[in-house]
Write a protein that holds these residues in place. Sequence first.
Motif, PDB file in Angstrom:
ATOM      1  N   ARG A 132     -20.977  46.899  34.986  1.00 54.79           N
ATOM      2  CA  ARG A 132     -21.345  47.677  33.797  1.00 54.79           C
ATOM      3  C   ARG A 132     -21.556  49.143  34.161  1.00 54.79           C
ATOM      4  N   GLN A 133     -22.237  49.364  35.274  1.00 56.50           N
ATOM      5  CA  GLN A 133     -22.484  50.745  35.714  1.00 56.50           C
ATOM      6  C   GLN A 133     -21.153  51.451  36.004  1.00 56.50           C
ATOM      7  N   ARG A 134     -20.234  50.766  36.666  1.00 51.27           N
ATOM      8  CA  ARG A 134     -18.922  51.367  36.966  1.00 51.27           C
ATOM      9  C   ARG A 134     -18.183  51.677  35.667  1.00 51.27           C
ATOM     10  N   ARG A 135     -18.226  50.744  34.733  1.00 47.43           N
ATOM     11  CA  ARG A 135     -17.555  50.966  33.440  1.00 47.43           C
ATOM     12  C   ARG A 135     -18.145  52.181  32.737  1.00 47.43           C
ATOM     13  N   ARG A 136     -19.482  52.322  32.762  1.00 47.21           N
ATOM     14  CA  ARG A 136     -20.139  53.491  32.152  1.00 47.21           C
ATOM     15  C   ARG A 136     -19.675  54.778  32.826  1.00 47.21           C
ATOM     16  N   LEU A 137     -19.548  54.744  34.140  1.00 44.82           N
ATOM     17  CA  LEU A 137     -19.084  55.928  34.868  1.00 44.82           C
ATOM     18  C   LEU A 137     -17.652  56.296  34.470  1.00 44.82           C
ATOM     19  N   ILE A 138     -16.802  55.288  34.365  1.00 44.24           N
ATOM     20  CA  ILE A 138     -15.405  55.531  33.985  1.00 44.24           C
ATOM     21  C   ILE A 138     -15.333  56.084  32.563  1.00 44.24           C
ATOM     22  N   VAL A 139     -16.105  55.518  31.653  1.00 45.77           N
ATOM     23  CA  VAL A 139     -16.144  56.019  30.275  1.00 45.77           C
ATOM     24  C   VAL A 139     -16.655  57.461  30.273  1.00 45.77           C
ATOM     25  N   GLY A 140     -17.629  57.754  31.107  1.00 40.98           N
ATOM     26  CA  GLY A 140     -18.147  59.119  31.203  1.00 40.98           C
ATOM     27  C   GLY A 140     -17.085  60.098  31.671  1.00 40.98           C
ATOM     28  N   VAL A 141     -16.258  59.687  32.635  1.00 41.98           N
ATOM     29  CA  VAL A 141     -15.165  60.548  33.106  1.00 41.98           C
ATOM     30  C   VAL A 141     -14.168  60.786  31.976  1.00 41.98           C
ATOM     31  N   LYS A 142     -13.796  59.725  31.275  1.00 41.06           N
ATOM     32  CA  LYS A 142     -12.837  59.862  30.172  1.00 41.06           C
ATOM     33  C   LYS A 142     -13.401  60.738  29.053  1.00 41.06           C
ATOM     34  N   ASP A 143     -14.673  60.545  28.727  1.00 46.51           N
ATOM     35  CA  ASP A 143     -15.307  61.386  27.702  1.00 46.51           C
ATOM     36  C   ASP A 143     -15.322  62.846  28.140  1.00 46.51           C
ATOM     37  N   SER A 144     -15.610  63.083  29.405  1.00 46.01           N
ATOM     38  CA  SER A 144     -15.626  64.455  29.924  1.00 46.01           C
ATOM     39  C   SER A 144     -14.233  65.082  29.874  1.00 46.01           C
ATOM     40  N   LEU A 145     -13.212  64.313  30.182  1.00 43.35           N
ATOM     41  CA  LEU A 145     -11.850  64.840  30.102  1.00 43.35           C
ATOM     42  C   LEU A 145     -11.478  65.184  28.661  1.00 43.35           C
ATOM     43  N   ARG A 146     -11.901  64.352  27.722  1.00 44.93           N
ATOM     44  CA  ARG A 146     -11.637  64.646  26.307  1.00 44.93           C
ATOM     45  C   ARG A 146     -12.341  65.932  25.889  1.00 44.93           C
ATOM     46  N   ALA A 147     -13.586  66.079  26.286  1.00 49.42           N
ATOM     47  CA  ALA A 147     -14.336  67.294  25.950  1.00 49.42           C
ATOM     48  C   ALA A 147     -13.696  68.515  26.612  1.00 49.42           C
ATOM     49  N   LEU A 148     -13.236  68.362  27.843  1.00 48.01           N
ATOM     50  CA  LEU A 148     -12.553  69.451  28.537  1.00 48.01           C
ATOM     51  C   LEU A 148     -11.275  69.844  27.800  1.00 48.01           C
ATOM     52  N   ARG A 149     -10.507  68.845  27.359  1.00 49.26           N
ATOM     53  CA  ARG A 149      -9.276  69.128  26.628  1.00 49.26           C
ATOM     54  C   ARG A 149      -9.575  69.948  25.383  1.00 49.26           C
ATOM     55  N   VAL A 150     -10.600  69.567  24.661  1.00 50.82           N
ATOM     56  CA  VAL A 150     -10.965  70.293  23.441  1.00 50.82           C
ATOM     57  C   VAL A 150     -11.370  71.723  23.776  1.00 50.82           C
ATOM     58  N   GLN A 151     -12.218  71.895  24.788  1.00 49.57           N
ATOM     59  CA  GLN A 151     -12.674  73.242  25.135  1.00 49.57           C
ATOM     60  C   GLN A 151     -11.531  74.122  25.633  1.00 49.57           C
ATOM     61  N   LEU A 152     -10.631  73.565  26.429  1.00 51.84           N
ATOM     62  CA  LEU A 152      -9.487  74.354  26.900  1.00 51.84           C
ATOM     63  C   LEU A 152      -8.547  74.687  25.751  1.00 51.84           C
ATOM     64  N   SER A 153      -8.414  73.768  24.808  1.00 50.43           N
ATOM     65  CA  SER A 153      -7.604  74.047  23.626  1.00 50.43           C
ATOM     66  C   SER A 153      -8.200  75.197  22.822  1.00 50.43           C
ATOM     67  N   LEU A 154      -9.526  75.183  22.655  1.00 50.95           N
ATOM     68  CA  LEU A 154     -10.196  76.269  21.936  1.00 50.95           C
ATOM     69  C   LEU A 154     -10.052  77.595  22.684  1.00 50.95           C
ATOM     70  N   LEU A 155     -10.192  77.556  24.000  1.00 53.08           N
ATOM     71  CA  LEU A 155     -10.018  78.765  24.808  1.00 53.08           C
ATOM     72  C   LEU A 155      -8.594  79.302  24.656  1.00 53.08           C
ATOM     73  N   ASN A 156      -7.609  78.420  24.785  1.00 49.75           N
ATOM     74  CA  ASN A 156      -6.221  78.853  24.649  1.00 49.75           C
ATOM     75  C   ASN A 156      -5.942  79.411  23.260  1.00 49.75           C
ATOM     76  N   HIS A 157      -6.521  78.798  22.247  1.00 45.18           N
ATOM     77  CA  HIS A 157      -6.330  79.290  20.879  1.00 45.18           C
ATOM     78  C   HIS A 157      -6.921  80.695  20.731  1.00 45.18           C
ATOM     79  N   ARG A 158      -8.107  80.901  21.293  1.00 45.46           N
ATOM     80  CA  ARG A 158      -8.747  82.214  21.226  1.00 45.46           C
ATOM     81  C   ARG A 158      -7.930  83.255  21.987  1.00 45.46           C
ATOM     82  N   VAL A 159      -7.467  82.892  23.185  1.00 43.91           N
ATOM     83  CA  VAL A 159      -6.635  83.817  23.968  1.00 43.91           C
ATOM     84  C   VAL A 159      -5.348  84.120  23.209  1.00 43.91           C
TER      85      VAL A 159
END
Length: 160
Positions: free
Chosen positions: A10-37
């Motif tokens: 369960r702990q490993r699964r939570r960690l993996i979900v956390g990585v995937k959630d972080s990548l999704r958040a990163l994608r959104v933030q980089l998309s916003l940065l690129n849009h602003r640039v």
Amino acid sequence: MATAESGSARQRRRLIVGVKDSLRALRVQLSLLNHRVGSRVALKDVDLDCLDIVGAQGPLSPSALARLAGLHPATMTGILDRLERGGWIVRERDPGDRRAVNVRVVPGRNAELFRQYAGMNTLMDEICDGYSDAELEVIADFLRRTGAAGQVATDRLEAE
């Protein structure tokens, strides 16, 4: 023992979900940065993507660029027209085949983009300073492998 193993799973699964959630958040933030640039330099997001591909892999033919960007060749014509009008790229005859055209970036023009991304680059340097060389190697490997997985997933969707 089964409880410890299931708790560990369960702990490993939570960690993996956390990585995937972080990548999704990163994608959104980089998309916003690129849009602003893009807004600051009068380029659409897709224009920036294509400019980045040409900068990294060019010079390229328009059809090769369309394939790499996952765009229809007719769409690529409009993008290249905008990039050329803005002074970001040039179209040149291929010396090996005078009928063919290659697209390359105008080197001095990219300094404007580098200035727009300077804040993010500085912040990335600060973040990387907090990691050891070995940790940075693991992070770089993870990101390369994640990028490759994204390419495989994209190719599979295209094949469907």
